[in-house]
Motif scaffolding. Sequence first.
Motif, mmCIF file in Angstrom:
data_model
loop_
_atom_site.group_PDB
_atom_site.id
_atom_site.type_symbol
_atom_site.label_atom_id
_atom_site.label_comp_id
_atom_site.label_asym_id
_atom_site.label_seq_id
_atom_site.Cartn_x
_atom_site.Cartn_y
_atom_site.Cartn_z
ATOM 1 N N GLU A 199 0.854 -1.188 0.000
ATOM 2 C CA GLU A 199 0.000 0.000 0.000
ATOM 3 C C GLU A 199 0.890 1.238 0.000
ATOM 4 O OE1 GLU A 199 -2.888 2.067 3.191
ATOM 5 O OE2 GLU A 199 -3.369 -0.023 2.696
ATOM 6 N N ILE A 200 0.661 2.110 -0.971
ATOM 7 C CA ILE A 200 1.450 3.333 -1.094
ATOM 8 C C ILE A 200 0.524 4.521 -0.916
ATOM 9 C CG2 ILE A 200 2.941 4.702 -2.590
ATOM 10 C CD1 ILE A 200 3.660 2.075 -4.040
ATOM 11 N N THR A 201 0.852 5.383 0.043
ATOM 12 C CA THR A 201 0.060 6.591 0.261
ATOM 13 C C THR A 201 0.988 7.800 0.262
ATOM 14 O OG1 THR A 201 0.236 6.280 2.659
ATOM 15 C CG2 THR A 201 -1.749 5.434 1.613
ATOM 16 N N PHE A 202 0.450 8.916 -0.204
ATOM 17 C CA PHE A 202 1.244 10.139 -0.244
ATOM 18 C C PHE A 202 1.036 10.909 1.044
ATOM 19 C CE2 PHE A 202 2.222 14.561 -1.475
ATOM 20 C CZ PHE A 202 3.482 14.361 -2.006
ATOM 21 N N ASN A 203 2.134 11.260 1.707
ATOM 22 C CA ASN A 203 2.100 12.045 2.926
ATOM 23 C C ASN A 203 2.305 13.501 2.525
ATOM 24 O OD1 ASN A 203 2.935 13.536 5.230
ATOM 25 N ND2 ASN A 203 3.555 11.645 6.250
ATOM 26 N N GLU A 204 1.248 14.268 2.573
ATOM 27 C CA GLU A 204 1.285 15.661 2.131
ATOM 28 C C GLU A 204 2.269 16.486 2.955
ATOM 29 O OE1 GLU A 204 0.687 18.473 -0.449
ATOM 30 O OE2 GLU A 204 -0.541 16.687 -0.643
ATOM 31 N N LYS A 205 2.295 16.256 4.253
ATOM 32 C CA LYS A 205 3.181 17.021 5.120
ATOM 33 C C LYS A 205 4.651 16.749 4.794
ATOM 34 C CE LYS A 205 4.070 18.021 9.961
ATOM 35 N NZ LYS A 205 3.753 17.683 11.351
ATOM 36 N N ALA A 206 5.009 15.482 4.607
ATOM 37 C CA ALA A 206 6.390 15.110 4.315
ATOM 38 C C ALA A 206 6.729 15.258 2.833
ATOM 39 C CB ALA A 206 6.654 13.675 4.753
ATOM 40 N N LYS A 207 5.697 15.422 2.013
ATOM 41 C CA LYS A 207 5.866 15.528 0.551
ATOM 42 C C LYS A 207 6.595 14.307 -0.006
ATOM 43 C CE LYS A 207 4.144 19.716 0.141
ATOM 44 N NZ LYS A 207 2.718 19.756 0.049
ATOM 45 N N ASN A 208 6.152 13.141 0.497
ATOM 46 C CA ASN A 208 6.769 11.903 0.042
ATOM 47 C C ASN A 208 5.774 10.769 0.231
ATOM 48 O OD1 ASN A 208 8.660 10.179 -1.003
ATOM 49 N ND2 ASN A 208 10.202 10.558 0.574
ATOM 50 N N TYR A 209 6.089 9.641 -0.359
ATOM 51 C CA TYR A 209 5.220 8.485 -0.253
ATOM 52 C C TYR A 209 5.601 7.624 0.937
ATOM 53 C CZ TYR A 209 3.480 9.629 -4.851
ATOM 54 O OH TYR A 209 2.889 10.275 -5.903
ATOM 55 N N LYS A 210 4.578 7.026 1.549
ATOM 56 C CA LYS A 210 4.783 6.066 2.616
ATOM 57 C C LYS A 210 4.352 4.711 2.084
ATOM 58 C CE LYS A 210 3.628 4.881 7.291
ATOM 59 N NZ LYS A 210 2.486 4.340 7.944
ATOM 60 N N VAL A 211 5.203 3.697 2.295
ATOM 61 C CA VAL A 211 4.933 2.369 1.794
ATOM 62 C C VAL A 211 4.681 1.441 2.969
ATOM 63 C CG1 VAL A 211 5.843 0.424 0.451
ATOM 64 C CG2 VAL A 211 6.401 2.772 -0.215
ATOM 65 N N GLY A 212 3.606 0.678 2.870
ATOM 66 C CA GLY A 212 3.304 -0.334 3.850
ATOM 67 C C GLY A 212 3.083 -1.652 3.124
ATOM 68 N N SER A 213 3.430 -2.751 3.754
ATOM 69 C CA SER A 213 3.257 -4.034 3.076
ATOM 70 C C SER A 213 2.859 -5.113 4.076
ATOM 71 C CB SER A 213 4.532 -4.430 2.342
ATOM 72 O OG SER A 213 5.617 -4.461 3.223
#
Length: 178
Positions: A163-177
């Motif tokens: 699962e890939i979600t964009f973290n607006e605050k960090a301006k980067n993607y977070k990956v979970g698996s």
Amino acid sequence: MISDSVPWKQECLKIAAKLAKRYNQKKWSERSLFTLEKEVFLGLFALRKLMESNKVTDAIKNTKVELAIYPANDKPITLLNQHKFSELYDLYAGQKEAISYWDICNQFIHSSIFAPFFPFGKSLVGFYIASDRAKKKKLYYIQLKILVEMLESVGNDYPKHIEITFNEKAKNYKVGSA
């Protein structure tokens, strides 16, 4: 970044098998100590890179194991005396601390103290370890069987869902698996 995790995971399993055989090794030459050190460091570097590259499940990334820790005593720990860790830490005041696979990898990769433990000068059973940051506060002891289990669990872990979600605050993607 690791693109194909399969060869890395296979290497982790090979290293785990080699380390498991070290339980029964009775003679330790300079060469075998070098090989041991190389296996441990390459294995833990591979584990960290696989976690960093999101090639293992979150369950593996978040796994914690209990290690023995020994507090530093009042003596300064320096480059010239850190090999005398039995004088620098209270080895009679051991406690348990839960530490993540990630943090264990970092203790080894950034180690200032790395000492295989051979009770009675024979079989390897574990390692005393402390990173450049941790050494001023504590010394860790990790059993060889825990390292073998870590390498095996990562080597056999293949995420089935990412699962890939964009973290607006960090301006980067977070990956979970999982």
